[in-house]
Write a protein that holds these residues in place. Structure first.
Motif, PDB file in Angstrom:
ATOM      1  N   ASN A  34      -6.460  -6.297  -6.329  1.00 55.36           N
ATOM      2  CA  ASN A  34      -6.585  -5.366  -4.952  1.00 55.36           C
ATOM      3  C   ASN A  34      -7.706  -5.445  -3.660  1.00 55.36           C
ATOM      4  O   ASN A  34      -7.394  -4.312  -3.139  1.00 55.36           O
ATOM      5  CB  ASN A  34      -6.895  -4.138  -5.796  1.00 55.36           C
ATOM      6  CG  ASN A  34      -5.903  -3.127  -6.722  1.00 55.36           C
ATOM      7  OD1 ASN A  34      -4.901  -3.762  -6.910  1.00 55.36           O
ATOM      8  ND2 ASN A  34      -6.309  -2.775  -8.068  1.00 55.36           N
ATOM      9  N   LYS A  59      -2.314   7.917   1.022  1.00 55.91           N
ATOM     10  CA  LYS A  59      -1.018   7.561   0.692  1.00 55.91           C
ATOM     11  C   LYS A  59       0.116   7.398   1.652  1.00 55.91           C
ATOM     12  O   LYS A  59       0.941   6.397   1.681  1.00 55.91           O
ATOM     13  CB  LYS A  59      -0.709   8.369  -0.440  1.00 55.91           C
ATOM     14  CG  LYS A  59      -1.589   8.066  -1.615  1.00 55.91           C
ATOM     15  CD  LYS A  59      -1.268   9.238  -3.001  1.00 55.91           C
ATOM     16  CE  LYS A  59      -2.283   8.778  -4.223  1.00 55.91           C
ATOM     17  NZ  LYS A  59      -1.752   9.662  -4.732  1.00 55.91           N
ATOM     18  N   ARG A 112      -7.757  11.402  -3.683  1.00 56.09           N
ATOM     19  CA  ARG A 112      -7.605  11.264  -4.848  1.00 56.09           C
ATOM     20  C   ARG A 112      -6.825  12.775  -5.586  1.00 56.09           C
ATOM     21  O   ARG A 112      -5.996  12.621  -6.102  1.00 56.09           O
ATOM     22  CB  ARG A 112      -8.375  10.181  -5.641  1.00 56.09           C
ATOM     23  CG  ARG A 112      -8.260   9.215  -5.943  1.00 56.09           C
ATOM     24  CD  ARG A 112      -9.008   8.427  -6.208  1.00 56.09           C
ATOM     25  NE  ARG A 112      -9.075   8.227  -7.726  1.00 56.09           N
ATOM     26  CZ  ARG A 112      -9.665   7.755  -8.964  1.00 56.09           C
ATOM     27  NH1 ARG A 112     -11.597   8.139  -8.588  1.00 56.09           N
ATOM     28  NH2 ARG A 112      -9.390   8.123  -9.487  1.00 56.09           N
ATOM     29  N   VAL A 129       0.415  -0.789   0.072  1.00 61.09           N
ATOM     30  CA  VAL A 129      -0.115  -0.034   0.391  1.00 61.09           C
ATOM     31  C   VAL A 129       0.167   1.114  -0.195  1.00 61.09           C
ATOM     32  O   VAL A 129       0.624   2.239   0.283  1.00 61.09           O
ATOM     33  CB  VAL A 129      -0.782   0.038   1.328  1.00 61.09           C
ATOM     34  CG1 VAL A 129      -2.040  -0.968   1.121  1.00 61.09           C
ATOM     35  CG2 VAL A 129      -0.009  -0.387   2.445  1.00 61.09           C
ATOM     36  N   ASP A 171      -8.844   0.969 -10.922  1.00 63.07           N
ATOM     37  CA  ASP A 171      -8.082   2.092  -9.901  1.00 63.07           C
ATOM     38  C   ASP A 171      -6.686   0.708  -9.129  1.00 63.07           C
ATOM     39  O   ASP A 171      -7.088   0.480  -8.355  1.00 63.07           O
ATOM     40  CB  ASP A 171      -8.732   2.922  -9.173  1.00 63.07           C
ATOM     41  CG  ASP A 171      -7.980   3.810  -8.326  1.00 63.07           C
ATOM     42  OD1 ASP A 171      -6.381   4.324  -9.065  1.00 63.07           O
ATOM     43  OD2 ASP A 171      -8.372   4.896  -8.157  1.00 63.07           O
ATOM     44  N   ASN A 172      -5.474   1.551  -9.927  1.00 65.36           N
ATOM     45  CA  ASN A 172      -4.992   0.482  -9.235  1.00 65.36           C
ATOM     46  C   ASN A 172      -4.434   0.743  -7.750  1.00 65.36           C
ATOM     47  O   ASN A 172      -3.320   0.385  -7.455  1.00 65.36           O
ATOM     48  CB  ASN A 172      -3.261   0.035 -10.022  1.00 65.36           C
ATOM     49  CG  ASN A 172      -3.924  -1.656 -11.178  1.00 65.36           C
ATOM     50  OD1 ASN A 172      -4.722  -2.162  -9.993  1.00 65.36           O
ATOM     51  ND2 ASN A 172      -3.354  -0.795 -11.707  1.00 65.36           N
ATOM     52  N   ASN A 173      -4.692   1.862  -7.285  1.00 61.99           N
ATOM     53  CA  ASN A 173      -3.825   3.129  -6.491  1.00 61.99           C
ATOM     54  C   ASN A 173      -5.063   2.622  -5.375  1.00 61.99           C
ATOM     55  O   ASN A 173      -5.060   3.620  -4.643  1.00 61.99           O
ATOM     56  CB  ASN A 173      -3.820   4.582  -6.910  1.00 61.99           C
ATOM     57  CG  ASN A 173      -2.703   4.608  -7.215  1.00 61.99           C
ATOM     58  OD1 ASN A 173      -1.394   3.675  -7.624  1.00 61.99           O
ATOM     59  ND2 ASN A 173      -2.459   5.195  -9.077  1.00 61.99           N
ATOM     60  N   GLU A 225       2.190   4.441  -0.869  1.00 60.55           N
ATOM     61  CA  GLU A 225       1.768   5.216  -1.951  1.00 60.55           C
ATOM     62  C   GLU A 225       0.750   5.110  -2.574  1.00 60.55           C
ATOM     63  O   GLU A 225      -0.159   5.896  -3.580  1.00 60.55           O
ATOM     64  CB  GLU A 225       3.144   5.471  -2.876  1.00 60.55           C
ATOM     65  CG  GLU A 225       4.188   6.227  -2.313  1.00 60.55           C
ATOM     66  CD  GLU A 225       4.450   7.594  -1.656  1.00 60.55           C
ATOM     67  OE1 GLU A 225       3.402   8.511  -2.741  1.00 60.55           O
ATOM     68  OE2 GLU A 225       5.385   7.729  -0.793  1.00 60.55           O
ATOM     69  N   LYS A 226      -0.571   4.468  -1.834  1.00 61.55           N
ATOM     70  CA  LYS A 226      -1.528   3.775  -2.494  1.00 61.55           C
ATOM     71  C   LYS A 226      -2.670   4.324  -0.874  1.00 61.55           C
ATOM     72  O   LYS A 226      -2.548   3.960   0.015  1.00 61.55           O
ATOM     73  CB  LYS A 226      -1.757   2.119  -2.669  1.00 61.55           C
ATOM     74  CG  LYS A 226      -1.197   2.265  -3.778  1.00 61.55           C
ATOM     75  CD  LYS A 226      -1.337   0.758  -4.186  1.00 61.55           C
ATOM     76  CE  LYS A 226      -0.198   0.758  -5.732  1.00 61.55           C
ATOM     77  NZ  LYS A 226      -0.570  -0.861  -5.935  1.00 61.55           N
ATOM     78  N   HIS A 233      -5.735   3.193   0.617  1.00 59.58           N
ATOM     79  CA  HIS A 233      -6.200   2.028   0.974  1.00 59.58           C
ATOM     80  C   HIS A 233      -7.260   2.010   1.683  1.00 59.58           C
ATOM     81  O   HIS A 233      -7.632   2.679   3.288  1.00 59.58           O
ATOM     82  CB  HIS A 233      -5.250   1.174   1.286  1.00 59.58           C
ATOM     83  CG  HIS A 233      -4.763   1.169   3.108  1.00 59.58           C
ATOM     84  ND1 HIS A 233      -3.636   1.365   3.778  1.00 59.58           N
ATOM     85  CD2 HIS A 233      -4.982   0.172   3.874  1.00 59.58           C
ATOM     86  CE1 HIS A 233      -3.519   1.442   5.053  1.00 59.58           C
ATOM     87  NE2 HIS A 233      -4.226   0.192   4.879  1.00 59.58           N
TER      88      HIS A 233
END
Length: 217
Positions: free
Chosen positions: A143, A188, A215, A75, A110-112, A77-78, A80
């Motif tokens: 994910n 993030k 986001r 996770v 969205d992979n983030n 820089e994402k 979650h």
């Protein structure tokens, strides 16, 4: 007649100029949560996040429904979302899973955005059992990780990092069963930015909106 037309045009130009020159509305800001009592903290522009909000999600290492190792690096820089379930739960967990599927659907590409569903009965919820649970509930996103592992590590992470049971978590140890409807939104930088009741659809709808705010940060 010409005077009337001229006045209308002048008024229109004045309105357009006023709108163009008016200050922009500030972006929506989500609070930070730095303590288990979930007191919201809003930062002023330019304020140092690392100094004001030192609490972050701790490092971890668990196994998902496919047998893959999932860690805090998953996770990095994402954004979650985290919740806590068990596959034999017949009360709040089915509702929570149904509502989390709304998040899965909204951010399917969205992979983030990562969803972490930690099992609170990891001694029962083996990798195979979690895989069956995923199939039964049509969880298909790569994910969305259903996690199992060491009970004490899951419980400590839940209570001390995610504040899963608010301030009550600090008075309990890993021998006391963890069962909560809380869903946590983490940014993030691994800081807590939202808490929601996973059994209420309206709150999950708000979670979906708040993810969009993060986001744009």
């Amino acid at each position: 007649m010409y005077q009337t037309v001229f006045l209308k045009i002048s008024l229109y130009v004045l309105i357009v100029c006023s709108l163009a020159c008016s200050p922009k509305q500030p972006k929506e800001q989500l609070p930070y949560y730095n303590s288990p009592d979930f007191t919201p903290v809003f930062l002023a522009a330019g304020e140092d996040v690392t100094k004001t909000i030192p609490h972050t999600i701790d490092s971890f290492s668990f196994t998902n429904q496919l047998g893959n190792n999932i860690t805090e690096q998953t996770v990095d820089e994402k954004i979650h979302v985290a919740n806590f379930i068990f596959t034999r739960c017949a009360s709040i967990c089915p509702v929570m899973t149904k509502h989390m599927k709304m998040v899965e659907k909204e951010y399917a590409t969205d992979n983030n955005l990562v969803i972490l569903s930690y099992s609170v009965t990891p001694w029962i919820d083996s990798v195979n059992r979690l895989k069956e649970f995923a199939e039964q509930n049509k969880i298909t996103s790569s994910n969305w990780h259903l996690l199992t592992g060491n009970k004490a590590e899951i419980y400590n992470l839940a209570r001390r990092s995610y504040f899963a049971e608010e301030d009550l978590g600090f008075t309990k140890d890993s021998s006391e069963f963890l069962h909560t409807e809380h869903v946590l939104l983490i940014d993030k930088t691994k800081r807590i930015r939202g808490i929601y009741n996973g059994t209420l659809q309206l709150e999950i709808e708000q979670l979906i909106k708040d993810i969009k705010v993060l986001r744009d940060e």
